[in-house]
Design an enzyme around this catalytic site. Structure first.
Site, PDB file in Angstrom:
ATOM      1  N   CYS A  66      -5.029  -7.661   9.487  1.00 41.23           N
ATOM      2  CA  CYS A  66      -5.442  -7.808   8.078  1.00 41.23           C
ATOM      3  C   CYS A  66      -6.302  -9.059   7.888  1.00 41.23           C
ATOM      4  O   CYS A  66      -5.978 -10.123   8.406  1.00 41.23           O
ATOM      5  CB  CYS A  66      -4.190  -7.887   7.201  1.00 41.23           C
ATOM      6  SG  CYS A  66      -4.580  -7.970   5.443  1.00 41.23           S
ATOM      7  N   CYS A  70      -2.252 -14.462   4.019  1.00 42.65           N
ATOM      8  CA  CYS A  70      -0.939 -14.685   3.403  1.00 42.65           C
ATOM      9  C   CYS A  70      -0.039 -15.404   4.427  1.00 42.65           C
ATOM     10  O   CYS A  70       0.240 -14.846   5.499  1.00 42.65           O
ATOM     11  CB  CYS A  70      -0.319 -13.351   2.985  1.00 42.65           C
ATOM     12  SG  CYS A  70      -1.472 -12.326   2.044  1.00 42.65           S
ATOM     13  N   CYS A  73       2.905 -13.712   6.434  1.00 43.26           N
ATOM     14  CA  CYS A  73       2.795 -12.326   6.927  1.00 43.26           C
ATOM     15  C   CYS A  73       2.516 -12.194   8.417  1.00 43.26           C
ATOM     16  O   CYS A  73       1.610 -12.834   8.960  1.00 43.26           O
ATOM     17  CB  CYS A  73       1.726 -11.585   6.124  1.00 43.26           C
ATOM     18  SG  CYS A  73       1.723  -9.813   6.487  1.00 43.26           S
ATOM     19  N   CYS A 110       7.913   4.743   0.719  1.00 40.89           N
ATOM     20  CA  CYS A 110       6.934   3.683   0.423  1.00 40.89           C
ATOM     21  C   CYS A 110       6.052   3.476   1.645  1.00 40.89           C
ATOM     22  O   CYS A 110       6.563   3.157   2.719  1.00 40.89           O
ATOM     23  CB  CYS A 110       7.649   2.370   0.117  1.00 40.89           C
ATOM     24  SG  CYS A 110       8.893   2.516  -1.159  1.00 40.89           S
ATOM     25  N   CYS A 141       5.416   5.936  -3.087  1.00 39.08           N
ATOM     26  CA  CYS A 141       4.923   4.593  -3.380  1.00 39.08           C
ATOM     27  C   CYS A 141       3.922   4.218  -2.298  1.00 39.08           C
ATOM     28  O   CYS A 141       4.124   4.555  -1.132  1.00 39.08           O
ATOM     29  CB  CYS A 141       6.081   3.591  -3.401  1.00 39.08           C
ATOM     30  SG  CYS A 141       5.538   1.899  -3.757  1.00 39.08           S
ATOM     31  N   CYS A 201       5.197  -1.457  -9.072  1.00 37.75           N
ATOM     32  CA  CYS A 201       6.249  -2.138  -8.322  1.00 37.75           C
ATOM     33  C   CYS A 201       5.683  -3.519  -8.008  1.00 37.75           C
ATOM     34  O   CYS A 201       4.703  -3.626  -7.256  1.00 37.75           O
ATOM     35  CB  CYS A 201       6.551  -1.357  -7.042  1.00 37.75           C
ATOM     36  SG  CYS A 201       7.667  -2.219  -5.914  1.00 37.75           S
ATOM     37  N   ARG A 273      14.894  -4.628  -6.918  1.00 39.67           N
ATOM     38  CA  ARG A 273      15.215  -4.316  -5.514  1.00 39.67           C
ATOM     39  C   ARG A 273      15.604  -5.555  -4.715  1.00 39.67           C
ATOM     40  O   ARG A 273      14.870  -6.542  -4.690  1.00 39.67           O
ATOM     41  CB  ARG A 273      14.037  -3.614  -4.825  1.00 39.67           C
ATOM     42  CG  ARG A 273      14.389  -3.242  -3.376  1.00 39.67           C
ATOM     43  CD  ARG A 273      13.346  -2.381  -2.681  1.00 39.67           C
ATOM     44  NE  ARG A 273      13.007  -1.234  -3.490  1.00 39.67           N
ATOM     45  CZ  ARG A 273      11.797  -0.987  -3.963  1.00 39.67           C
ATOM     46  NH1 ARG A 273      10.793  -1.776  -3.674  1.00 39.67           N
ATOM     47  NH2 ARG A 273      11.574   0.067  -4.708  1.00 39.67           N
TER      48      ARG A 273
HETATM   49  N1  SAM Z   1      -1.432  -5.532   2.240  1.00 44.36           N
HETATM   50  C1  SAM Z   1      -0.798  -5.138   1.049  1.00 44.36           C
HETATM   51  C2  SAM Z   1      -0.546  -6.272   0.112  1.00 44.36           C
HETATM   52  O1  SAM Z   1      -0.392  -7.395   0.575  1.00 44.36           O
HETATM   53  O2  SAM Z   1      -0.502  -6.043  -1.086  1.00 44.36           O
HETATM   54  C3  SAM Z   1       0.494  -4.397   1.277  1.00 44.36           C
HETATM   55  C4  SAM Z   1       1.473  -4.780   2.352  1.00 44.36           C
HETATM   56  S1  SAM Z   1       2.292  -6.355   2.181  1.00 44.36           S
HETATM   57  C5  SAM Z   1       3.001  -6.566   3.764  1.00 44.36           C
HETATM   58  C6  SAM Z   1       3.617  -6.064   1.052  1.00 44.36           C
HETATM   59  C7  SAM Z   1       4.497  -7.212   0.649  1.00 44.36           C
HETATM   60  O3  SAM Z   1       5.475  -7.477   1.643  1.00 44.36           O
HETATM   61  C8  SAM Z   1       3.872  -8.561   0.407  1.00 44.36           C
HETATM   62  O4  SAM Z   1       3.276  -8.650  -0.834  1.00 44.36           O
HETATM   63  C9  SAM Z   1       5.062  -9.497   0.507  1.00 44.36           C
HETATM   64  O5  SAM Z   1       5.628  -9.727  -0.765  1.00 44.36           O
HETATM   65  C10 SAM Z   1       6.042  -8.748   1.409  1.00 44.36           C
HETATM   66  N2  SAM Z   1       6.195  -9.446   2.687  1.00 44.36           N
HETATM   67  C11 SAM Z   1       5.295  -9.495   3.685  1.00 44.36           C
HETATM   68  N3  SAM Z   1       5.733 -10.248   4.716  1.00 44.36           N
HETATM   69  C12 SAM Z   1       6.957 -10.702   4.358  1.00 44.36           C
HETATM   70  C13 SAM Z   1       7.917 -11.540   5.003  1.00 44.36           C
HETATM   71  N4  SAM Z   1       7.693 -12.077   6.200  1.00 44.36           N
HETATM   72  N5  SAM Z   1       9.076 -11.797   4.360  1.00 44.36           N
HETATM   73  C14 SAM Z   1       9.306 -11.248   3.135  1.00 44.36           C
HETATM   74  N6  SAM Z   1       8.431 -10.459   2.479  1.00 44.36           N
HETATM   75  C15 SAM Z   1       7.258 -10.192   3.076  1.00 44.36           C
HETATM   76 FE1  SF4 Z   2      -2.510  -8.501   4.608  1.00 42.57          FE
HETATM   77 FE2  SF4 Z   2       0.025  -9.169   4.992  1.00 42.57          FE
HETATM   78 FE3  SF4 Z   2      -1.357 -10.318   3.039  1.00 42.57          FE
HETATM   79 FE4  SF4 Z   2      -0.677  -7.683   2.829  1.00 42.57          FE
HETATM   80  S1  SF4 Z   2       0.710  -9.431   2.865  1.00 42.57           S
HETATM   81  S2  SF4 Z   2      -2.677  -8.640   2.378  1.00 42.57           S
HETATM   82  S3  SF4 Z   2      -0.796  -7.113   5.002  1.00 42.57           S
HETATM   83  S4  SF4 Z   2      -1.786 -10.514   5.251  1.00 42.57           S
END
Ligand code: SAM
Ligand code: SF4
Ligand code: DTB
Length: 335
Positions: A66, A70, A73, A110, A141, A201, A273
Site C-alpha cells: 500500500c 499509516c 499498518c 468484510c 462490507c 462503519c 465492535r
Molecule cells: N486501506 C484501507 C483503509 O485504510 O481504509 C482499508 C484497510 S485498513 C487495514 C482498515 C483498518 O484496520 C485501518 O483503518 C485501521 O483502523 C485498522 N488496522 C490496521 N492495522 C492495524 C493494527 N496493526 N492494529 C489495529 N488496527 C489496525
Molecule cells: Fe494502506 Fe494499511 Fe493505511 Fe489501509 S491502513 S491505507 S492498508 S497502509
C-alpha cells in the site's frame, strides 16, 4: 458530570445526538468505572438485546504494497514488515471464503484491500464479490480506501451494506500517524458513502500513543456525524514489527473498556465492535467490553494480516457468557 446526560425517559429510548462537546466526552471518560459501566449498560439495553453479539468475518482481498504510510499498518509499502504483497483475489476464491464464514456463523462478510483508493478497472470484480456474498444472505462490507462519489454509487448499486473507513484517532493527533492523507480526506469519503445511502462503519485504534483527550476527540467526531456511523469498530493496536509502532506499550484493558463504554453512551443505536486485539485480551476483559456495550466481534482465525481467536475459543466464550449471535439486518440504525 451528571449521569443524566443521556438518561432515557421511561417511554422513549434515547435518540443519538450530534452536539457533543469535548468537555462532555472527557467528563464521561473521568467517571468512576462502575458509574460509567452502569450508564453504558443502561443505554445499551434501550436499543439492543444485551445478550446478542453480531459476528463479522474479515478477508484481505488485496494484501500489502500500500502506498499510504499509516504508522500502525503491516501493509504499508513504506515499512519492512516481511509481508508479501498480492494482487486482487479472484471472485470465486472470495466467495468460497464467504461460504466458510457463513457456515461458521458470521452474519457479515468484510472485505479489505490495501489501497489508497480503488482503481476504476477493479470495480467490476468488487461489484461481483458484493453481489455474490449478498446472495448468500450475509451483510456485505468493503474497505478499499478513499472513494469518489461515483465509486460510492457503484458500490451501492452492487448492493453494498456497509463501507468501513476509520478515522483512527483524533483530528489533532492524525498527522502524527499518517502523512500521505489527512483527516479531512477521511471525513470526505465518509460523506460520499453516506450520500450514496450505504451504512458507515467508522472507528479507530487505541494504543498508538494518544492521550485520553484524543480518544474523547475521536469519539466526538464520530458521534457528531449525522447520521452517526451505524457500526463503530474500536481496535486495540496490534504492534507490527518493522512499523514505527512495533514496540508500543499495550493499552491498559480498563482504559480500553472505558472507551467502549463512552462510545456506547454517545452512539446508542450503533453497533460497537470489539475489533482487533482480542487475541491478546483475557476472557474477562472481553466480558467487560460486552458489559460496557460492545456488541460485535470479528470471528475466524485471521483478521487481515494478523491472528484472531480460534472459532472454538469464541464459541466457548459465547456459551459461558450466554451470548447469542445477532441476526443479519437487525441493527436499529441501519439504512
Ligand atoms: N486501506 C484501507 C483503509 O485504510 O481504509 C482499508 C484497510 S485498513 C487495514 C482498515 C483498518 O484496520 C485501518 O483503518 C485501521 O483502523 C485498522 N488496522 C490496521 N492495522 C492495524 C493494527 N496493526 N492494529 C489495529 N488496527 C489496525
Ligand atoms: Fe494502506 Fe494499511 Fe493505511 Fe489501509 S491502513 S491505507 S492498508 S497502509
Ligand atoms: C477495523 O476497524 N478493523 C479491521 C477492519 N476494520 C478492516 C482490520 C483490523 C486489522 C488488524 C491488523 C491486521 O490484521 O492486519
Amino acid at each position: 458530570m451528571s449521569l443524566t446526560t443521556n438518561t432515557p425517559t421511561a417511554a422513549a429510548p434515547i435518540e443519538p445526538r450530534h452536539t457533543w462537546t469535548r468537555d462532555e466526552v472527557e467528563a464521561l471518560f473521568a467517571l468512576p468505572f462502575n458509574d460509567l459501566i452502569f450508564e453504558a449498560q443502561s443505554v445499551h439495553r434501550q436499543w439492543f438485546d444485551a445478550n446478542e453479539v453480531q459476528k463479522s468475518t474479515l478477508l484481505s482481498i488485496k494484501t500489502g504494497g500500500c502506498p499510504e504510510d499509516c504508522n500502525y499498518c503491516s501493509q504499508s509499502a513504506k515499512f519492512d514488515t516481511g509481508l508479501k504483497a498480492t494482487k486482487l483475489m479472484d471472485v470465486d476464491a472470495v466467495l468460497e471464503g464467504a461460504a466458510r464464514a457463513k457456515a461458521a456463523g458470521a452474519s457479515r462478510y468484510c472485505m479489505g484491500a490495501a489501497w489508497r483508493s480503488p482503481k476504476d478497472r477493479d470495480m467490476e470484480d468488487i461489484a461481483a464479490m458484493i453481489k455474490g456474498v449478498r446472495a448468500m444472505g450475509m451483510e456485505t462490507c468493503m474497505t478499499l480506501g478513499m472513494l469518489s462519489p461515483a465509486q460510492a454509487a457503484q458500490l451501492k448499486e452492487a448492493g453494498l451494506d456497509y463501507y468501513n473507513h476509520n478515522i483512527d484517532t483524533s483530528e489533532e493527533f492524525y498527522g502524527d500517524i499518517i502523512t500521505t492523507r489527512n483527516f479531512e480526506d477521511r471525513i470526505e469519503t465518509i460523506g460520499y458513502v453516506q450520500d450514496a445511502g450505504i451504512n458507515v462503519c467508522a472507528g479507530g485504534i487505541l494504543g498508538m500513543g494518544e492521550e485520553v483527550g484524543d480518544r474523547a476527540s475521536m469519539l466526538m467526531t464520530l458521534a457528531n456525524l449525522n447520521p452517526q456511523p451505524q457500526s463503530v469498530p474500536i481496535n486495540m493496536l496490534i504492534p507490527i514489527a518493522g512499523t514505527p509502532m512495533g514496540d508500543n506499550e499495550p493499552v491498559d484493558p480498563i482504559d480500553f473498556v472505558r472507551c467502549i463504554a463512552v462510545a456506547r453512551i454517545m452512539m446508542p443505536k450503533s453497533v460497537v465492535r470489539l475489533s482487533a486485539g482480542r487475541e491478546w485480551m483475557s476472557d474477562e476483559t472481553q466480558a467487560l467490553c460486552f458489559l460496557a456495550g460492545a456488541n460485535s466481534i470479528f470471528v475466524g482465525e485471521a483478521l487481515l494480516t494478523t491472528a484472531n481467536p480460534a472459532l472454538e475459543k469464541d464459541n466457548d466464550l459465547f456459551d459461558r457468557l450466554g451470548l447469542k449471535p445477532m441476526a443479519a439486518h437487525s441493527c436499529p440504525s441501519a439504512v
